[in-house]
Design a protein around this motif. Structure first.
Motif, PDB file in Angstrom:
ATOM      1  N   GLU A  41       0.813  -1.147   0.053  1.00 35.99           N
ATOM      2  CA  GLU A  41       0.003  -0.056   0.135  1.00 35.99           C
ATOM      3  C   GLU A  41       0.907   1.246   0.121  1.00 35.99           C
ATOM      4  OE1 GLU A  41      -3.431   0.571   0.746  1.00 35.99           O
ATOM      5  OE2 GLU A  41      -3.824  -1.103  -0.171  1.00 35.99           O
ATOM      6  N   LEU A  42       1.764   1.342   0.740  1.00 38.27           N
ATOM      7  CA  LEU A  42       2.669   2.597   1.043  1.00 38.27           C
ATOM      8  C   LEU A  42       4.007   2.175   0.364  1.00 38.27           C
ATOM      9  CD1 LEU A  42       2.695   5.131   1.943  1.00 38.27           C
ATOM     10  CD2 LEU A  42       3.213   4.237   4.249  1.00 38.27           C
ATOM     11  N   LYS A  43       4.486   3.028  -0.482  1.00 41.38           N
ATOM     12  CA  LYS A  43       5.901   2.794  -1.251  1.00 41.38           C
ATOM     13  C   LYS A  43       6.518   3.920  -0.945  1.00 41.38           C
ATOM     14  CE  LYS A  43       4.436  -0.532  -4.281  1.00 41.38           C
ATOM     15  NZ  LYS A  43       3.476  -0.525  -5.774  1.00 41.38           N
ATOM     16  N   ILE A  44       7.677   3.947   0.063  1.00 43.91           N
ATOM     17  CA  ILE A  44       8.377   4.955   0.296  1.00 43.91           C
ATOM     18  C   ILE A  44       9.494   5.182  -0.906  1.00 43.91           C
ATOM     19  CG2 ILE A  44      10.305   6.087   1.951  1.00 43.91           C
ATOM     20  CD1 ILE A  44       8.885   4.737   4.185  1.00 43.91           C
ATOM     21  N   THR A  45       9.645   6.456  -1.307  1.00 40.91           N
ATOM     22  CA  THR A  45      10.569   6.768  -2.376  1.00 40.91           C
ATOM     23  C   THR A  45      11.798   7.149  -1.901  1.00 40.91           C
ATOM     24  OG1 THR A  45       9.834   9.024  -2.779  1.00 40.91           O
ATOM     25  CG2 THR A  45       8.491   7.228  -4.078  1.00 40.91           C
ATOM     26  N   GLU A  46      12.871   6.804  -2.548  1.00 40.90           N
ATOM     27  CA  GLU A  46      14.246   7.128  -2.157  1.00 40.90           C
ATOM     28  C   GLU A  46      14.446   8.715  -1.833  1.00 40.90           C
ATOM     29  OE1 GLU A  46      14.958   5.058  -5.674  1.00 40.90           O
ATOM     30  OE2 GLU A  46      16.758   4.126  -4.645  1.00 40.90           O
ATOM     31  N   GLY A  47      13.638   9.505  -2.848  1.00 41.63           N
ATOM     32  CA  GLY A  47      13.921  10.931  -2.806  1.00 41.63           C
ATOM     33  C   GLY A  47      13.194  11.460  -1.524  1.00 41.63           C
ATOM     34  N   ALA A  48      12.417  10.719  -0.861  1.00 45.40           N
ATOM     35  CA  ALA A  48      11.771  11.098   0.323  1.00 45.40           C
ATOM     36  C   ALA A  48      12.696  10.465   1.581  1.00 45.40           C
ATOM     37  CB  ALA A  48      10.357  10.889   0.386  1.00 45.40           C
ATOM     38  N   LEU A  49      12.833   9.150   1.249  1.00 39.43           N
ATOM     39  CA  LEU A  49      13.547   8.665   2.457  1.00 39.43           C
ATOM     40  C   LEU A  49      14.907   9.213   2.782  1.00 39.43           C
ATOM     41  CD1 LEU A  49      13.656   6.397   4.400  1.00 39.43           C
ATOM     42  CD2 LEU A  49      14.917   4.948   2.647  1.00 39.43           C
ATOM     43  N   TYR A  50      15.891   9.294   1.816  1.00 41.14           N
ATOM     44  CA  TYR A  50      17.250   9.635   2.293  1.00 41.14           C
ATOM     45  C   TYR A  50      17.250  10.943   2.823  1.00 41.14           C
ATOM     46  CZ  TYR A  50      18.797   5.152   0.306  1.00 41.14           C
ATOM     47  OH  TYR A  50      18.692   4.094   0.106  1.00 41.14           O
ATOM     48  N   PRO A  51      16.441  12.124   2.397  1.00 41.68           N
ATOM     49  CA  PRO A  51      16.693  13.537   3.039  1.00 41.68           C
ATOM     50  C   PRO A  51      16.016  13.054   4.339  1.00 41.68           C
ATOM     51  CG  PRO A  51      15.859  13.714   0.427  1.00 41.68           C
ATOM     52  CD  PRO A  51      16.046  12.147   0.865  1.00 41.68           C
ATOM     53  N   ALA A  52      15.005  12.584   4.527  1.00 45.47           N
ATOM     54  CA  ALA A  52      14.423  12.529   5.780  1.00 45.47           C
ATOM     55  C   ALA A  52      15.347  11.941   7.066  1.00 45.47           C
ATOM     56  CB  ALA A  52      12.941  11.591   5.678  1.00 45.47           C
TER      57      ALA A  52
END
Lengths: 110, 110
Positions: A41-52
DNA sequence: ATGTATACATAATTTTCTTATGCATAATAT
DNA sequence: ATATTATGCATAAGAAAATTATGTATACAT
């Protein structure tokens, strides 16, 4: 998930929650864990993950430890003491948010 | 609410939901209604509300009707036919989101 | 007069994501 | 052999959706 917009703002809390259960995790592992836990259901993208992750580290909530496994780089993150405290706080806020939303969606109950 | 960030992305759905229950409402009324329903937990700011209403109108989900009450301007919004359909859809997505989050927060249950 | 409530609106800025790249190694399929 | 998929990190450009700070105006209470 249909409306990916809705999960805006909750990514950091999700990361903290997973780290409160797993002692240490690396980025890619987090994306896979979330996918598994939410059945895709939920896919965390790299562009969101790494900065976070970098932000949480900069805020002193996470510590990093670099490792090399199978000749590939991994950055293991774990909660700092401050991170552990903050996690409790953020989870409480997320829970409160969810209850508030349910209250709005279904005022009769709750 | 502690973490106001979390409600990012759900404002439009909240507006639609209220309008699905109230036939017509004006902006200020919506802010007060949300404050009341959430016991002050959630405060919709004007800077978020008015642009959101304008956007929903531009998308054809809302119709506007201007009125003058007590010599003060009011803009009543109501769902269009398309808006009514979209509301069902968005509420389903919000519900799905909430369930997904609860699943993440408490994997044992659910 | 001064502040609070009602009622609208927008502009500048910030936060947080998506999308598009880029680099590199390992495993698998054709 | 070689092309694709999986693993693993990262950043930059752009979009979306808020916050914060204003601005305008009327009504009412102190």
């Amino acid at each position: 998930m249909g409306n990916q917009k809705l999960y805006k703002g909750s990514l950091q809390t999700i990361i903290l929650k997973l780290l409160s259960e797993n002692e240490k995790m690396y980025g890619y592992e987090i994306t896979q864990k979330v996918k598994a836990l939410t059945k895709g259901e939920l896919k965390i993208t790299e562009g969101a993950l790494y900065p976070a992750l970098h932000k949480l580290e900069a805020e002193g909530l996470l510590d990093v430890e670099v490792a090399k496994v199978d000749n590939r780089l991994r950055k293991y993150y774990k909660l700092t003491e401050s991170g552990t405290k903050e996690t409790v706080h953020r989870l409480a806020q997320l829970d409160e948010f969810i209850q508030t939303m349910q209250h709005l969606l279904n005022p009769k109950l709750a």
